[in-house]
Enzyme design. Structure first.
Site, PDB file in Angstrom:
ATOM      1  N   GLU A  75      -1.434  48.259   7.907  1.00 35.68           N
ATOM      2  CA  GLU A  75      -2.264  49.043   6.992  1.00 35.68           C
ATOM      3  C   GLU A  75      -1.451  50.135   6.312  1.00 35.68           C
ATOM      4  O   GLU A  75      -0.757  50.907   6.976  1.00 35.68           O
ATOM      5  CB  GLU A  75      -3.420  49.704   7.743  1.00 35.68           C
ATOM      6  CG  GLU A  75      -4.391  48.736   8.387  1.00 35.68           C
ATOM      7  CD  GLU A  75      -5.491  49.455   9.155  1.00 35.68           C
ATOM      8  OE1 GLU A  75      -6.587  48.890   9.276  1.00 35.68           O
ATOM      9  OE2 GLU A  75      -5.254  50.592   9.640  1.00 35.68           O
ATOM     10  N   CYS A  76      -1.533  50.192   5.003  1.00 36.13           N
ATOM     11  CA  CYS A  76      -0.980  51.269   4.184  1.00 36.13           C
ATOM     12  C   CYS A  76       0.493  51.521   4.524  1.00 36.13           C
ATOM     13  O   CYS A  76       1.362  50.819   4.051  1.00 36.13           O
ATOM     14  CB  CYS A  76      -1.831  52.533   4.332  1.00 36.13           C
ATOM     15  SG  CYS A  76      -1.650  53.677   2.936  1.00 36.13           S
ATOM     16  N   GLY A  77       0.808  52.524   5.340  1.00 39.72           N
ATOM     17  CA  GLY A  77       2.198  52.768   5.694  1.00 39.72           C
ATOM     18  C   GLY A  77       2.842  51.583   6.364  1.00 39.72           C
ATOM     19  O   GLY A  77       4.017  51.267   6.118  1.00 39.72           O
TER      20      GLY A  77
END
Length: 456
Positions: free
Chosen positions: A331-333
């Site tokens: 997720e994301c990072g």
């Protein structure tokens, strides 16, 4: 159940909610109370500050992710272990979905939990004008839940007069003031605070803050307000059963670069049969031995891009594992880490894990911000085609290929876009997911980790 509880909210972001909340938490801990803490909304960082104070992980309360009943359930699971629960609001008290609704606002959470509210008002540049400001917030909702007020950045010499005028004109109790404390101010990044570990002498600062608030606030009155909260009933959500008899070993990235993981997501996965093996993509050379799944949490990999790239052994291990079919949520990072290359905070480009054949780069602005409803456009690990789950986006970095296996829709807005690299063993994209919005997605992940079919 009788669950003493109080919310600290504010008219707007930047009013000092987190500073005041942490100071009150520290003062209550100093008094020997068992305290549970919560943050309204999807924020990751403020709960880390709470946790730094109370010594255990703080949770989120979010009526967009979970609705009224499940929010009451999740709150009660933690609150029943404590003598008092303190929730910090998000943004302005009434600010909710799309900026045009109170749904998912602090006020909505307070309504769902029947929780008394104390409004933290930044009085910098205000004197008598603070009275109509408070009046508007108090009278906007019915029934009224704002029971008290704390006057932040208030001069001690002015406070007695302001307290008398406010209590004379409005149906609220002024619980004290917070003087200007520039030496205790915390820096911000990306519309939020920096990480607790980045603040020098944070423990000392929290101690000083608690000492100030012990003198300037009526903490006994705040406690009494919390104990006046009515009994809270809840219905446990219907959850899928555990996956198999043995625990499934899930490698969980956790260090300075990967630290954004919802506590409730981990708890749900544990209830369904997960056992977490924490590791650091910054320092460890390989994935935990025997892991059957991988979670690359969100965080700030762009701040540590050179160090992550320099740990080539881990980059190769992640690439080999994910491309070899190890079930993975990034997720994301974590999604940025899977890219071929990543632009760091220093503006340089660094090789990464190379699972996603694209470059991730800084945009210089908030690319997407807010809640999303995700719809699966094809069969994949977490969802079958047409399945839905809720999440949140918040990133200043963008990808040359954000994926196209899901469609993100903004609630109450006519905006949607394609996103997520989703396969039968992979979820990789910018949206942070909240599994209680679709617990079956969590079970699907674990069943993939256990070797079962991912299709439902």
């Amino acid at each position: 159940m009788r669950l003493p509880r109080i919310m600290l909210a504010a008219p707007a972001s930047g009013s000092g909610k987190t500073l005041v909340t942490c100071g009150i938490l520290q003062a209550l801990v100093n008094r020997g109370y068992r305290v549970a803490s919560f943050k309204c909304g999807p924020d990751y960082i403020d709960p880390m500050f709470h946790s730094h104070v109370i010594g255990t992980r703080s949770g989120n309360l979010d009526t967009f992710f979970t609705g009224r009943e499940t929010t009451r359930y999740l709150f009660s699971q933690e609150a029943q272990q404590a003598e008092i629960s303190v929730a910090e609001g998000v943004m302005g008290y009434y600010d909710g979905l799309g900026g045009i609704s109170t749904e998912a606002s602090s006020a909505d959470v307070a309504k769902a939990l029947d929780m008394p509210v104390v409004l933290v008002v930044n009085c910098r540049g205000l004197s008598l004008s603070v009275i109509p400001l408070i009046q508007g917030f108090v009278e906007y909702e019915h029934p009224r839940r704002i029971r008290g007020v704390i006057l932040n950045q208030m001069s001690p010499s002015v406070y007695p007069d302001m307290k008398e005028l406010i209590e004379m004109r409005l149906p609220v109790r002024v619980l004290g003031y917070v003087p200007r404390l520039p030496e205790l101010a915390w820096e911000s990044r990306h519309l939020g605070l920096v990480m607790p570990e980045e603040i020098k002498d944070l423990r000392e600062k929290l101690g000083k803050l608690a000492g100030v608030l012990e003198k300037s606030l009526d903490l006994d009155a705040l406690m009494a307000m919390a104990y006046e909260a009515p009994a809270l009933e809840y219905t446990a959500p219907s959850l899928p059963g555990p996956v198999g008899r043995k625990k499934l070993r899930i490698a969980l990235a956790r260090d300075e670069a990967f630290c954004f993981t919802y506590r409730d997501n981990l708890r749900l996965l544990e209830e369904l049969g997960a056992e977490f093996l924490e590791f650091s993509p910054l320092r460890d050379k390989e994935l935990p031995k025997g892991c059957e799944g991988l979670i690359l949490s969100g965080g700030y990999p762009e701040l540590y891009a050179e160090q992550l790239s320099g740990n080539a052994s881990m980059c190769r291990a992640v690439q080999k594992a994910v491309q070899g079919g190890l079930p993975c949520i990034a997720e994301c990072g974590g999604f940025l880490y899977l890219h071929r290359s990543l632009e760091g905070e220093d503006g340089k480009s660094y090789p990464m894990a190379g699972v996603v054949d694209a470059h991730a780069y800084r945009t210089g602005k908030l690319s997407r911000f807010g809640y999303v409803m995700l719809k699966s456009l094809e069969d994949q690990m977490l969802l079958s085609k047409g399945g839905r789950i809720r999440g949140h986006e918040f990133h200043y970095w963008e990808s040359g290929d954000s994926g196209g296996s899901m469609r993100a829709e903004k609630p109450l807005r006519q905006r949607n876009w394609s996103c997520v690299h989703g396969t039968l063993t992979l979820y990789a994209g910018f949206p942070h997911l909240f599994f209680y919005s679709n617990p079956q997605a969590a079970k699907n992940f674990l069943e993939c980790c256990g070797g079962a079919s991912c299709l439902r």
